[in-house]
Design a protein around this motif. Structure first.
Motif, short mmCIF file in Angstrom:
data_model
loop_
_atom_site.label_atom_id
_atom_site.label_comp_id
_atom_site.label_asym_id
_atom_site.label_seq_id
_atom_site.Cartn_x
_atom_site.Cartn_y
_atom_site.Cartn_z
N ALA A 158 0.84 -1.21 0.00
CA ALA A 158 0.00 0.00 0.00
C ALA A 158 0.87 1.25 0.00
N GLU A 159 1.95 1.23 0.77
CA GLU A 159 2.86 2.38 0.81
C GLU A 159 3.49 2.63 -0.56
N ARG A 160 3.98 1.58 -1.19
CA ARG A 160 4.65 1.73 -2.48
C ARG A 160 3.69 2.12 -3.59
N LEU A 161 2.45 1.64 -3.51
CA LEU A 161 1.46 1.95 -4.54
C LEU A 161 0.79 3.30 -4.31
N GLY A 162 1.07 3.91 -3.18
CA GLY A 162 0.60 5.27 -2.93
C GLY A 162 -0.87 5.40 -2.59
N SER A 163 -1.46 4.34 -2.05
CA SER A 163 -2.87 4.40 -1.67
C SER A 163 -3.07 3.53 -0.44
#
Length: 229
Positions: A158-163
């Motif tokens: 979730a952090e890496r995908l920005g959501s």
């Protein structure tokens, strides 16, 4: 409520430990009995505590919910509770089957990444979990293709995908255990019933970040959706 939730999710209050009685909470926090009761009712509704005859309100045993793990990660930086460990037993690529494909939004047979692991508590296996990811998620989080368990794969994705994680749909059924599942969980005998929990985790922007198949001993059948924020 937030105070006791933090103590439970961080592992400071262990399964089976007693919470203060409502009268003690009233005196410590200078709140009404109604307010203290509502807080305790919410903790029970979240599955964090239960009422025990002769002991009052105690910390619940059993496997934490995904919402509990999200809160634990937010407060401690680690999704696993104290005394829990996650051991990877397989990393690879497999064809999405009839369970995984429609939930990931891909055609059946599409290659997807899989991480299979056994989660133990105080050294005792409590469940197996197989997490499935599409290629774009693994491209953003290459650690998912490594045989190292962080206990917070969804959070990292979730952090890496920005959501942020927004919602999880959990579908629970009962079935016979496979031989590998019995071996992993230390179950014995023919006709062993296990509970299968299929979790589909959605991000705030609507993307599916993970489909996970969790297997525990038991036979409860139910389905529900839980907000994660």
């Amino acid at each position: 409520m937030d105070h006791f939730r933090r103590l439970i999710t961080s592992g400071e209050l262990r399964p089976g430990e007693r919470l203060p009685i409502v009268r003690e909470v009233r005196g410590t926090w200078n709140v009404s009995v109604a307010t203290a009761t509502r807080a305790y009712n919410t903790l029970r509704a979240e599955g964090l505590t239960h009422a025990s005859t002769g002991a009052g309100t105690v910390v619940a045993t059993g496997s934490p919910t995904i919402a509990t793990r999200v809160r634990t990660d937010a407060s401690t930086g680690r999704a696993l509770g104290r005394g829990e460990e996650s051991r990877i037993i397989e990393i690879g690529i497999t064809g999405a089957d009839e369970t995984v494909a429609p939930r990931l939004g891909v055609e059946q047979g599409t290659p997807v990444h899989v991480r299979r692991r056994v989660v133990s508590r105080e050294g005792v296996p409590v469940h197996t979990s197989s997490s499935f990811y599409t290629a774009d998620v693994v491209a953003a989080v290459p650690e998912l293709a490594e045989p190292v368990s962080t206990g917070r794969s969804r959070e990292l994705a979730a952090e890496r995908l920005g959501s942020p994680q927004d919602r999880v749909v959990e579908e629970v059924t009962s079935r016979l255990a496979t031989d590998p599942e019995k071996d992993a969980l230390g179950l014995r005998g023919p006709g062993v019933i296990v509970t299968q929990v299929v979790r589909t985790v959605c991000l705030e922007d609507g993307r599916i970040v993970e489909v996970a198949v969790k297997v525990v001993s038991g036979s409860t059948v139910q389905s529900w959706s839980t907000p994660l924020r």
